[in-house]
Design a protein around this motif. Structure first.
Motif, mmCIF file in Angstrom:
data_model
loop_
_atom_site.group_PDB
_atom_site.id
_atom_site.type_symbol
_atom_site.label_atom_id
_atom_site.label_comp_id
_atom_site.label_asym_id
_atom_site.label_seq_id
_atom_site.Cartn_x
_atom_site.Cartn_y
_atom_site.Cartn_z
ATOM 1 N N PRO A 123 -13.035 25.708 -3.916
ATOM 2 C CA PRO A 123 -11.770 25.182 -4.441
ATOM 3 C C PRO A 123 -11.667 23.653 -4.303
ATOM 4 N N ARG A 124 -12.670 23.035 -3.675
ATOM 5 C CA ARG A 124 -12.735 21.581 -3.462
ATOM 6 C C ARG A 124 -11.508 21.053 -2.724
ATOM 7 N N CYS A 125 -11.295 21.632 -1.528
ATOM 8 C CA CYS A 125 -10.183 21.187 -0.702
ATOM 9 C C CYS A 125 -10.456 21.563 0.753
ATOM 10 N N TRP A 126 -9.662 20.967 1.638
ATOM 11 C CA TRP A 126 -9.632 21.364 3.035
ATOM 12 C C TRP A 126 -8.697 22.561 3.132
ATOM 13 N N TYR A 127 -8.959 23.458 4.063
ATOM 14 C CA TYR A 127 -8.089 24.622 4.209
ATOM 15 C C TYR A 127 -8.120 25.117 5.640
ATOM 16 N N LEU A 128 -7.075 25.861 5.999
ATOM 17 C CA LEU A 128 -7.058 26.589 7.252
ATOM 18 C C LEU A 128 -6.147 27.789 7.097
ATOM 19 N N ARG A 129 -6.253 28.710 8.015
ATOM 20 C CA ARG A 129 -5.536 29.986 7.947
ATOM 21 C C ARG A 129 -4.040 29.756 7.791
ATOM 22 N N ASN A 130 -3.414 30.525 6.915
ATOM 23 C CA ASN A 130 -1.984 30.391 6.664
ATOM 24 C C ASN A 130 -1.209 31.172 7.721
ATOM 25 N N ASN A 131 -0.639 30.429 8.674
ATOM 26 C CA ASN A 131 0.236 31.021 9.674
ATOM 27 C C ASN A 131 1.177 29.929 10.195
ATOM 28 N N PRO A 132 2.285 30.321 10.807
ATOM 29 C CA PRO A 132 3.264 29.323 11.261
ATOM 30 C C PRO A 132 2.696 28.308 12.261
ATOM 31 N N MET A 148 0.843 -1.197 0.000
ATOM 32 C CA MET A 148 0.000 0.000 0.000
ATOM 33 C C MET A 148 0.881 1.251 0.000
ATOM 34 N N ASP A 149 0.521 2.225 -0.810
ATOM 35 C CA ASP A 149 1.270 3.473 -0.891
ATOM 36 C C ASP A 149 1.063 4.303 0.376
ATOM 37 N N GLU A 150 2.112 5.058 0.701
ATOM 38 C CA GLU A 150 2.027 5.950 1.846
ATOM 39 C C GLU A 150 1.042 7.083 1.534
ATOM 40 N N LYS A 151 0.248 7.436 2.532
ATOM 41 C CA LYS A 151 -0.701 8.545 2.342
ATOM 42 C C LYS A 151 0.082 9.847 2.279
ATOM 43 N N ARG A 152 -0.447 10.797 1.512
ATOM 44 C CA ARG A 152 0.245 12.049 1.246
ATOM 45 C C ARG A 152 -0.741 13.206 1.284
ATOM 46 N N ILE A 153 -0.329 14.297 1.937
ATOM 47 C CA ILE A 153 -1.107 15.536 1.958
ATOM 48 C C ILE A 153 -0.229 16.621 1.350
ATOM 49 N N ALA A 154 -0.688 17.220 0.272
ATOM 50 C CA ALA A 154 0.053 18.311 -0.371
ATOM 51 C C ALA A 154 -0.429 19.648 0.188
ATOM 52 N N LEU A 155 0.518 20.497 0.525
ATOM 53 C CA LEU A 155 0.199 21.844 1.005
ATOM 54 C C LEU A 155 0.373 22.825 -0.142
ATOM 55 N N ARG A 156 -0.584 23.727 -0.256
ATOM 56 C CA ARG A 156 -0.504 24.752 -1.298
ATOM 57 C C ARG A 156 -1.023 26.068 -0.737
ATOM 58 N N HIS A 157 -0.572 27.144 -1.317
ATOM 59 C CA HIS A 157 -1.085 28.465 -0.934
ATOM 60 C C HIS A 157 -2.450 28.658 -1.583
ATOM 61 N N LEU A 158 -3.332 29.314 -0.862
ATOM 62 C CA LEU A 158 -4.689 29.555 -1.340
ATOM 63 C C LEU A 158 -5.173 30.877 -0.759
ATOM 64 N N VAL A 159 -5.850 31.665 -1.572
ATOM 65 C CA VAL A 159 -6.561 32.829 -1.050
ATOM 66 C C VAL A 159 -8.034 32.465 -1.130
ATOM 67 N N HIS A 160 -8.677 32.395 0.022
ATOM 68 C CA HIS A 160 -10.081 31.993 0.086
ATOM 69 C C HIS A 160 -10.778 32.906 1.078
ATOM 70 N N LYS A 161 -11.919 33.407 0.700
ATOM 71 C CA LYS A 161 -12.669 34.364 1.521
ATOM 72 C C LYS A 161 -11.812 35.600 1.815
ATOM 73 N N GLY A 162 -10.958 35.956 0.822
ATOM 74 C CA GLY A 162 -10.149 37.159 0.927
ATOM 75 C C GLY A 162 -8.972 37.073 1.873
ATOM 76 N N LYS A 163 -8.647 35.858 2.360
ATOM 77 C CA LYS A 163 -7.559 35.700 3.322
ATOM 78 C C LYS A 163 -6.601 34.612 2.872
ATOM 79 N N LYS A 212 6.592 20.778 -1.127
ATOM 80 C CA LYS A 212 7.519 21.335 -2.120
ATOM 81 C C LYS A 212 6.965 22.581 -2.805
ATOM 82 N N GLU A 213 5.679 22.624 -3.129
ATOM 83 C CA GLU A 213 5.104 23.827 -3.736
ATOM 84 C C GLU A 213 4.915 24.926 -2.697
#
Length: 81
Positions: A44-53, A1-16, A72-73
């Protein structure tokens, strides 16, 4: 079975700036991202949360042992150390 992977990307959603969490439909990963407060958006058909450290740290901690985080992106061009 392949390892599960979550890709992180920048997104502007709801103006933030948000972090987009992209992965194939997976019940376990859905629960993981919900525990850190991520929300699903049908636009955008994805899960998201506020971009902060703090949220970046939460993502890595919650996924540890469950999925590989592909940043990587997301971190392209970021200065290290």
């Amino acid at each position: 079975m392949d390892e599960k992977r979550i890709a992180l990307r920048h997104l502007v959603h709801k103006g933030k700036p948000q972090i987009s969490l992209v992965f194939p439909k997976d019940r376990e990963l859905n629960l993981v991202v919900k525990t850190i407060g991520a929300e699903w958006s049908g636009t955008p058909r994805c899960w998201y949360l506020r971009n902060n450290p703090q949220n970046v740290k939460k993502i890595f901690a919650a996924a540890k042992g469950k999925a590989w985080i592909d940043g990587k992106e997301f971190f392209k061009g970021a200065e290290c150390c």
